[in-house]
Design an enzyme around this catalytic site. Structure first.
Site, PDB file in Angstrom:
ATOM      1  CB  CYS A  93      -1.131  -0.157   1.562  1.00 58.26           C
ATOM      2  SG  CYS A  93      -2.216   0.441   0.869  1.00 58.26           S
ATOM      3  CG  HIS A 194      -4.218  -3.640   2.985  1.00 57.73           C
ATOM      4  ND1 HIS A 194      -5.576  -3.483   4.034  1.00 57.73           N
ATOM      5  CD2 HIS A 194      -4.507  -2.462   2.401  1.00 57.73           C
ATOM      6  CE1 HIS A 194      -6.202  -2.394   3.390  1.00 57.73           C
ATOM      7  NE2 HIS A 194      -5.064  -2.079   2.551  1.00 57.73           N
TER       8      HIS A 194
HETATM    9  N1  GLN Z   1      -2.383   6.695   1.263  1.00 58.67           N
HETATM   10  C1  GLN Z   1      -2.593   6.014   0.428  1.00 58.67           C
HETATM   11  C2  GLN Z   1      -4.367   5.981  -0.260  1.00 58.67           C
HETATM   12  O1  GLN Z   1      -4.595   6.380  -0.408  1.00 58.67           O
HETATM   13  C3  GLN Z   1      -2.150   4.573   1.032  1.00 58.67           C
HETATM   14  C4  GLN Z   1      -3.659   4.153   1.771  1.00 58.67           C
HETATM   15  C5  GLN Z   1      -2.468   2.724   1.822  1.00 58.67           C
HETATM   16  O2  GLN Z   1      -1.711   3.223   3.111  1.00 58.67           O
HETATM   17  N2  GLN Z   1      -3.606   1.723   1.835  1.00 58.67           N
HETATM   18  O3  GLN Z   1      -3.772   5.792  -1.520  1.00 58.67           O
END
Ligand code: GLN
Length: 250
Positions: A93, A194
């Site tokens: 992510c 995740h």
């Molecule tokens: N902040 C990033 C997004 O929203 C990554 C979010 C995350 O790690 N899920 O794309």
């Protein structure tokens, strides 16, 4: 064997069961007689590219990404060097976004990444949230499926020729349009999945352990003894079924 894991920014990038992923690696290594030694590597600490067999970087919101991005970019050379030496890596992510060239967050600010993955990410107006099912082919003619949960505003576009981690069967993936999810560069895996990733995808946990062992020994990736995995496979089945029946929803 001792498998040395460097966990990047655990106190910042940890919102999606990242510690659970590490716990799975620890347990699955121990069941094969290997010891996982996990060291945090955080802001202001130097990253020795020879000190780890596996590097892990987890997920975070834009705010946390902004806090660590300059430090991560300063570690860029060490990360490239580790990758060249065959260190295994898993980036989830927010960490996945920042292993590319960079991420333009929701507020429009640009965070430079380390440029390991040939991709760029820009946040869109609508988050891509939901269960995901992928088909991966990390080794030729060996198709395996991954189930997980995605929740991201970022749209990640791979350069032509960059290898995705997998093809989206159900869900959004990198950008909701290309049909690609994640990125793979040798022993480095980046993904939006995740929720958590490794407990319900034991084959990927073992793939990473095996690549890390290959780095530790200087040989090829060993075959690991199979584990019973009934619960893990049941967790996979439930997640895959949810992705099938619900898919990603905007
Ligand atoms: N902040 C990033 C997004 O929203 C990554 C979010 C995350 O790690 N899920 O794309």
């Amino acid at each position: 064997m001792r498998i040395r894991v460097g966990h990047l920014y655990p106190e910042y990038l940890n919102i999606y069961a990242d510690r659970g992923n590490i716990a799975v690696l620890t347990r699955r290594a121990a069941l094969r007689g290997h010891e996982l030694e996990v060291r945090p590597v955080s802001i202001g600490e130097s990253l020795d590219p020879t000190a780890h067999d596996l590097l892990y970087i987890g997920g975070g919101q834009d705010r946390e990404q902004g806090l660590i991005a300059p430090d991560l970019a300063a570690k860029g050379e060490a990360i490239h060097s580790a990758q060249d030496r065959g260190v295994a890596m898993l980036a989830v992510c927010g960490g996945y976004q920042l292993l590319g060239r960079g991420y333009r967050g929701r507020d429009g600010s640009w965070m430079s990444g380390v440029g390991l993955f040939a991709h760029e990410t820009v946040a869109g107006d609508v988050r891509m949230i939901g269960d995901v099912l992928l088909e991966c082919e990390l080794e030729p003619d060996r198709k395996r499926r991954l189930a997980g949960f995605e929740n991201h505003a970022g749209r990640t576009v791979l350069d032509a020729g960059a290898e995705p981690l997998g093809r989206v069967v159900h869900g959004f993936g990198n950008d909701g349009a290309s049909g690609f999810e994640g990125c793979r560069l040798g022993r480095t895996i980046g993904t939006y999945l995740h929720g958590p990733l490794l407990p319900r995808n034991p084959w990927l946990a073992d793939w990473l352990l095996s690549q890390a062992l290959a780095h530790a020994t200087g040989g090829g990736p060993p075959e690991l003894d199979p584990l019973p995995d009934e619960l893990e496979l049941e967790a996979f089945r439930v997640a895959a079924e949810r992705a099938r029946s619900r898919g990603g929803r905007r």
